[in-house]
Scaffold this active site. Sequence first.
Site, PDB file in Angstrom:
ATOM      1  N   ARG A 255     -12.406   0.369  19.337  1.00  0.00           N
ATOM      2  CA  ARG A 255     -13.509  -0.271  20.068  1.00  0.00           C
ATOM      3  C   ARG A 255     -13.109  -1.560  20.774  1.00  0.00           C
ATOM      4  O   ARG A 255     -13.624  -1.883  21.823  1.00  0.00           O
ATOM      5  CB  ARG A 255     -14.645  -0.571  19.102  1.00  0.00           C
ATOM      6  CG  ARG A 255     -15.664   0.557  19.085  1.00  0.00           C
ATOM      7  CD  ARG A 255     -16.859   0.137  18.335  1.00  0.00           C
ATOM      8  NE  ARG A 255     -16.468  -0.325  17.014  1.00  0.00           N
ATOM      9  CZ  ARG A 255     -17.122  -0.072  15.897  1.00  0.00           C
ATOM     10  NH1 ARG A 255     -18.212   0.621  15.946  1.00  0.00           N
ATOM     11  NH2 ARG A 255     -16.717  -0.510  14.748  1.00  0.00           N
TER      12      ARG A 255
ATOM     13  N   HIS B 155      -1.683  11.257   0.545  1.00  0.00           N
ATOM     14  CA  HIS B 155      -0.326  10.740   0.728  1.00  0.00           C
ATOM     15  C   HIS B 155       0.559  10.987  -0.493  1.00  0.00           C
ATOM     16  O   HIS B 155       1.780  10.946  -0.395  1.00  0.00           O
ATOM     17  CB  HIS B 155      -0.336   9.260   1.146  1.00  0.00           C
ATOM     18  CG  HIS B 155      -0.558   8.299   0.026  1.00  0.00           C
ATOM     19  ND1 HIS B 155      -1.802   8.000  -0.453  1.00  0.00           N
ATOM     20  CD2 HIS B 155       0.300   7.567  -0.708  1.00  0.00           C
ATOM     21  CE1 HIS B 155      -1.699   7.119  -1.438  1.00  0.00           C
ATOM     22  NE2 HIS B 155      -0.423   6.834  -1.614  1.00  0.00           N
TER      23      HIS B 155
ATOM     24  N   LYS C 112       5.134  12.241  -1.146  1.00  0.00           N
ATOM     25  CA  LYS C 112       6.168  11.575  -1.944  1.00  0.00           C
ATOM     26  C   LYS C 112       7.214  12.604  -2.368  1.00  0.00           C
ATOM     27  O   LYS C 112       6.864  13.698  -2.835  1.00  0.00           O
ATOM     28  CB  LYS C 112       5.542  10.922  -3.189  1.00  0.00           C
ATOM     29  CG  LYS C 112       4.595   9.766  -2.864  1.00  0.00           C
ATOM     30  CD  LYS C 112       4.044   9.130  -4.133  1.00  0.00           C
ATOM     31  CE  LYS C 112       2.893   8.184  -3.838  1.00  0.00           C
ATOM     32  NZ  LYS C 112       3.267   6.821  -3.538  1.00  0.00           N
TER      33      LYS C 112
ATOM     34  N   GLU D  11      -1.688   0.976 -11.928  1.00  0.00           N
ATOM     35  CA  GLU D  11      -1.418  -0.023 -10.879  1.00  0.00           C
ATOM     36  C   GLU D  11      -1.643  -1.410 -11.454  1.00  0.00           C
ATOM     37  O   GLU D  11      -2.623  -1.634 -12.163  1.00  0.00           O
ATOM     38  CB  GLU D  11      -2.374   0.173  -9.713  1.00  0.00           C
ATOM     39  CG  GLU D  11      -2.167   1.460  -8.975  1.00  0.00           C
ATOM     40  CD  GLU D  11      -3.094   1.543  -7.768  1.00  0.00           C
ATOM     41  OE1 GLU D  11      -2.636   1.250  -6.663  1.00  0.00           O
ATOM     42  OE2 GLU D  11      -4.275   1.865  -7.949  1.00  0.00           O
TER      43      GLU D  11
ATOM     44  N   HIS E 179      -5.428  12.319  -5.706  1.00  0.00           N
ATOM     45  CA  HIS E 179      -4.025  12.227  -6.113  1.00  0.00           C
ATOM     46  C   HIS E 179      -3.753  12.855  -7.492  1.00  0.00           C
ATOM     47  O   HIS E 179      -2.826  13.636  -7.658  1.00  0.00           O
ATOM     48  CB  HIS E 179      -3.570  10.773  -6.142  1.00  0.00           C
ATOM     49  CG  HIS E 179      -3.874  10.006  -4.886  1.00  0.00           C
ATOM     50  ND1 HIS E 179      -3.806  10.570  -3.641  1.00  0.00           N
ATOM     51  CD2 HIS E 179      -4.242   8.715  -4.689  1.00  0.00           C
ATOM     52  CE1 HIS E 179      -4.125   9.656  -2.730  1.00  0.00           C
ATOM     53  NE2 HIS E 179      -4.392   8.525  -3.348  1.00  0.00           N
TER      54      HIS E 179
ATOM     55  N   LYS F  58      -6.695   0.081 -12.310  1.00  0.00           N
ATOM     56  CA  LYS F  58      -6.209  -1.135 -11.632  1.00  0.00           C
ATOM     57  C   LYS F  58      -6.032  -2.216 -12.691  1.00  0.00           C
ATOM     58  O   LYS F  58      -6.694  -2.189 -13.738  1.00  0.00           O
ATOM     59  CB  LYS F  58      -7.245  -1.622 -10.617  1.00  0.00           C
ATOM     60  CG  LYS F  58      -7.633  -0.579  -9.580  1.00  0.00           C
ATOM     61  CD  LYS F  58      -6.929  -0.789  -8.269  1.00  0.00           C
ATOM     62  CE  LYS F  58      -7.373   0.197  -7.218  1.00  0.00           C
ATOM     63  NZ  LYS F  58      -6.286   0.626  -6.343  1.00  0.00           N
TER      64      LYS F  58
HETATM   65  C1  BG6 Z   1      -4.855   5.095  -2.365  1.00  0.00           C
HETATM   66  C2  BG6 Z   1      -5.992   4.426  -3.077  1.00  0.00           C
HETATM   67  O1  BG6 Z   1      -5.214   6.392  -1.987  1.00  0.00           O
HETATM   68  O2  BG6 Z   1      -3.738   5.148  -3.242  1.00  0.00           O
HETATM   69  C3  BG6 Z   1      -5.600   3.040  -3.544  1.00  0.00           C
HETATM   70  O3  BG6 Z   1      -7.099   4.317  -2.185  1.00  0.00           O
HETATM   71  C4  BG6 Z   1      -4.339   3.099  -4.368  1.00  0.00           C
HETATM   72  O4  BG6 Z   1      -6.646   2.434  -4.295  1.00  0.00           O
HETATM   73  C5  BG6 Z   1      -3.259   3.876  -3.638  1.00  0.00           C
HETATM   74  O5  BG6 Z   1      -3.904   1.769  -4.606  1.00  0.00           O
HETATM   75  C6  BG6 Z   1      -2.063   4.107  -4.549  1.00  0.00           C
HETATM   76  O6  BG6 Z   1      -1.024   4.669  -3.797  1.00  0.00           O
HETATM   77  P1  BG6 Z   1       0.490   4.449  -4.209  1.00  0.00           P
HETATM   78  O7  BG6 Z   1       1.259   5.270  -3.228  1.00  0.00           O
HETATM   79  O8  BG6 Z   1       0.743   2.982  -4.099  1.00  0.00           O
HETATM   80  O9  BG6 Z   1       0.622   4.929  -5.629  1.00  0.00           O
END
Ligand code: BG6
Length: 519
Positions: free
Chosen positions: A65, A203, A207, A241, A265, A365
């Site tokens: 935008r 994602h 990996k 994390e 994931h 987290k």
């Molecule tokens: C993301 C989440 O999809 O994956 C995040 O939204 C998370 O909250 C992240 O921190 C973790 O990804 P990675 O590759 O750092 O393990």
Amino acid sequence: MNTQDDLDELMICRLDSGRKTVQPCSIVIFGASGDLTARKLVPALYHLFKERQLPPLFRVVGFARRDKTDAAWRAELREALGRFSRTQPVDESAWAQFAANLCYCRGDLTDSAACARLRQTLDAFGQPELRRNLLFYLAISPSQVGLAVEQLHRAGLLEREPSTGWQRVVVEKPFGHDLLSAQALNTGLTRFAHEQQVYRIDHYLGKETVQNILMFRFSNALFERVWNRDAVDHIQLTVSERQGVGSRAAYYEEVGALRDMVQNHLLQVLALVAMEPPVSLEAEAIRDEKVKLLKCVRLIFPEQGARHVVRGQYTAGTVAGRPQAGYRDEPGVRPDSSVETFVALKLFVDNWRWSGVPFYLRTGKCLPVSASEVRIQFRPTPHVLFAAACGPKLDCNSLTLRLQPDEGISLRINGKIPGASVGVRPVRMHFSYNAEFGAYTPEAYERLLLDALAGDATLFIRRDEVEAAWTIADALRAGWAGKPLTDAEFYPAGTWGPPAANELLARAGHAWRNPQPTR
Ligand code: BG6
């Protein structure tokens, strides 16, 4: 005579040519001013360009935008590359060549003229291939996805049956916030595109270590033989994390750990660990098996919730020696928020292979370490020989697939302690990616973008997979939806979640094995 190194060379078995074929094309990024574009997408494209994986003829068009010139967008991205590129310093000459292919198109999706302008931009490139082969990357909020594909269709840029070339749509998570919204999103997406044109990104599947799960399982007869209820006692999957929610509170308040991490994931990794061998390595064959597996996961209904699901939220504490504020004190979080920052689950996969084997999953987290690993815990030996002296202290074998960091695989076995006396203790056999292959660590987005450009959907999530995963997540959430957190559900930052997460395993005589910090 062959040396060990020669043998390794001789034994390399390639299943493809080693290079993906990508035709000349234009990549259009919706959400071009966003964090993902600067942090992940453009650095990934820059590396693909440097490694000559992109075709000689390509363009990247940023669509967003805000009003800005091509030069201003390039300058922003160059600055971000300095911060986020996995290789430093940035190669200025490669960047200059790459950046010459970047251009910016201002537009608001609610304005039907915006995609017409995008079309003019693509036409103006003057090269038929750049207009014919189109990858649309939707790094935008899910509520805008339906509108984006509709506008693209109206502008004549997206057809279900393009007369020439190809048109693909890449979609970022979250794919909805429950089954119903995911179905609505999928319906919106597939009104103007075939399912085969839609590439849903998780994602984790990009990996290397996650991709290796299938290679490891199905190219090693040794392990596949024991990959079942006869030999496996239980399986643990931890994605922990150290970071808190940081600047993402607005997003996180809407999702929580179950929807942010487990629905996608963790369930994807679970599917790869537990699925049956696919009939081939084709995308559809692998995705068929993943869906089958997800459909075998027993649904946990609210009345069983307490015995299968634990949620938690971090309070103030210390993580890696640094003070950490509690979740409710993070900027942007409601002071009485009951959003979970931790989940632990006990799941069962009701099929022939896994009947009765618990799968324990947890993510959170502000835990003590950042690490993702899968632990296959094997059954104990009959204890005939060592029972009197060792009893339950005799360690059971386990195999740990370390997904990140310190990528590798460790087998825990028992060995005799050297010396005249007779003693046994666990020892490790370890494979390290770094030691074996060197520090080659392309970002997940490089692989995923390249695959989407090459038309390989293996590492993307199919519609029925997303919906199967939501069915599991919705049933889990139903147990706590609308209920405020109780005192017992809080955990101090820097610890492994609330005590109930340990009790979840202890009831079956099991215990979490916590990932070790990076050495
Ligand atoms: C993301 C989440 O999809 O994956 C995040 O939204 C998370 O909250 C992240 O921190 C973790 O990804 P990675 O590759 O750092 O393990």
